[in-house]
Design a protein around this motif. Structure first.
Motif, PDB file in Angstrom:
ATOM      1  N   UNK A 153       9.547   4.800  -3.422  1.00  0.00           N
ATOM      2  CA  UNK A 153       9.951   3.396  -3.567  1.00  0.00           C
ATOM      3  C   UNK A 153       9.579   2.899  -4.964  1.00  0.00           C
ATOM      4  N   UNK A 154      10.488   2.199  -5.667  1.00  0.00           N
ATOM      5  CA  UNK A 154      10.097   1.618  -6.960  1.00  0.00           C
ATOM      6  C   UNK A 154       8.882   0.701  -6.777  1.00  0.00           C
ATOM      7  N   UNK A 155       7.945   0.798  -7.706  1.00  0.00           N
ATOM      8  CA  UNK A 155       6.708   0.007  -7.590  1.00  0.00           C
ATOM      9  C   UNK A 155       6.987  -1.480  -7.454  1.00  0.00           C
ATOM     10  N   UNK A 156       8.015  -1.965  -8.146  1.00  0.00           N
ATOM     11  CA  UNK A 156       8.286  -3.400  -8.094  1.00  0.00           C
ATOM     12  C   UNK A 156       8.600  -3.820  -6.657  1.00  0.00           C
ATOM     13  N   UNK A 157       9.330  -2.951  -5.895  1.00  0.00           N
ATOM     14  CA  UNK A 157       9.648  -3.264  -4.492  1.00  0.00           C
ATOM     15  C   UNK A 157       8.406  -3.131  -3.610  1.00  0.00           C
ATOM     16  N   UNK A 158       7.660  -2.047  -3.810  1.00  0.00           N
ATOM     17  CA  UNK A 158       6.464  -1.814  -2.989  1.00  0.00           C
ATOM     18  C   UNK A 158       5.479  -2.971  -3.138  1.00  0.00           C
ATOM     19  N   UNK A 159       5.297  -3.428  -4.364  1.00  0.00           N
ATOM     20  CA  UNK A 159       4.343  -4.507  -4.630  1.00  0.00           C
ATOM     21  C   UNK A 159       4.840  -5.823  -4.041  1.00  0.00           C
ATOM     22  N   UNK A 190      -4.064  -5.121   2.411  1.00  0.00           N
ATOM     23  CA  UNK A 190      -5.108  -4.549   1.549  1.00  0.00           C
ATOM     24  C   UNK A 190      -4.526  -4.286   0.166  1.00  0.00           C
ATOM     25  N   UNK A 191      -4.275  -5.370  -0.593  1.00  0.00           N
ATOM     26  CA  UNK A 191      -3.698  -5.170  -1.929  1.00  0.00           C
ATOM     27  C   UNK A 191      -4.695  -4.496  -2.868  1.00  0.00           C
ATOM     28  N   UNK A 192      -5.999  -4.710  -2.630  1.00  0.00           N
ATOM     29  CA  UNK A 192      -7.007  -4.001  -3.448  1.00  0.00           C
ATOM     30  C   UNK A 192      -6.839  -2.492  -3.316  1.00  0.00           C
ATOM     31  N   UNK A 193      -6.721  -2.036  -2.055  1.00  0.00           N
ATOM     32  CA  UNK A 193      -6.576  -0.597  -1.811  1.00  0.00           C
ATOM     33  C   UNK A 193      -5.291  -0.053  -2.408  1.00  0.00           C
ATOM     34  N   UNK A 194      -4.223  -0.837  -2.305  1.00  0.00           N
ATOM     35  CA  UNK A 194      -2.937  -0.403  -2.867  1.00  0.00           C
ATOM     36  C   UNK A 194      -3.021  -0.326  -4.385  1.00  0.00           C
ATOM     37  N   UNK A 195      -3.602  -1.352  -5.016  1.00  0.00           N
ATOM     38  CA  UNK A 195      -3.724  -1.356  -6.484  1.00  0.00           C
ATOM     39  C   UNK A 195      -4.551  -0.157  -6.957  1.00  0.00           C
ATOM     40  N   UNK A 196      -5.663   0.125  -6.244  1.00  0.00           N
ATOM     41  CA  UNK A 196      -6.502   1.282  -6.624  1.00  0.00           C
ATOM     42  C   UNK A 196      -5.722   2.584  -6.453  1.00  0.00           C
TER      43      UNK A 196
END
Length: 223
Positions: A153-159, A190-196
């Motif tokens: 998935x493109x990061x822009x969509x996932x985010x 869990x955006x922290x976990x995703x960003x990491x």
């Protein structure tokens, strides 16, 4: 088309594409029976947890788990069984959940509609005679968080998807980062976990600021 098949998972989760185009992500240790017929699509979760992404069709899509029925018409939701309890979490779209009012009167059923982000925990038969009827819960403190799964998935969509479910928003310092493609499963909220996870996968850094989590290229001077 018609499809009658059983799926089982051991230690690995498994992504299944059904004959109608719907997708199921089965968690480890799950059993699912599928019966797609001319008039309805009926799935029975025997144990474990599944995340269902429903393809649009005039045929109702029904997931049965321990006496609880979830009827969806083009949506994404999670059903999990744990010690007799059935938890239904709606990610997007709409579902109607029907369940016995009490263990003594299984023929009398209640139906509840869920909106995105809501979850319903239906107690086990042993609990339901003593407990109050289940109440719809907002997603602020989910007992078992649902997963967001990305497949190239493109990061822009996932985010964008992840940011809709709460937590500090993820942002990009460099536009090129938005075009990277992500595969993996992450906990909702869990955006922290995703960003990491993104930073580790692509050699980026996470910069924590008041307005969110900024992903940026690593600075050589800091390595």
């Amino acid at each position: 088309g018609r499809q009658i098949v059983a799926f089982s998972t051991d230690l690995q989760s498994r992504r299944i594409v059904l004959l109608d185009g719907s997708e199921v992500l089965l968690s480890p240790g799950s059993d699912l029976n599928v019966a797609i017929g001319a008039s309805e699509r009926r799935l029975r979760l025997v144990k474990g947890e599944g995340r269902f992404t429903v393809a649009h069709s005039s045929r109702p899509f029904i997931v049965v788990a321990n006496g609880t029925e979830v009827v969806a018409r083009g949506t994404q939701f999670v059903v999990s069984l744990d010690q007799g309890r059935t938890t239904v979490s709606l990610i997007e779209g709409r579902v109607d959940v029907s369940y016995p009012q009490s263990s003594q009167r299984a023929e009398r059923r209640r139906t509840t509609s869920l909106r995105p982000g809501q979850r319903l925990v239906v107690p086990s038969a042993q609990e339901s005679s003593a407990a109050a009827p289940p109440a719809v819960q907002a997603p602020s403190h989910p007992a078992r968080p649902a997963m967001l799964e990305f497949d190239d998935t493109p990061l822009v969509e996932a985010v964008q998807q992840a940011n809709r479910h709460g937590g500090p928003p993820i942002r990009f310092r460099e536009p090129a980062i938005a075009d990277l493609r992500l595969t993996g499963a992450f906990r909702v909220g869990d955006t922290n976990g995703l960003a990491e996870g993104i930073a580790a996968a692509f050699g980026l850094e996470v910069e924590r600021a008041a307005d969110g989590l900024w992903l940026r290229a690593r600075r050589n001077s800091e390595q």
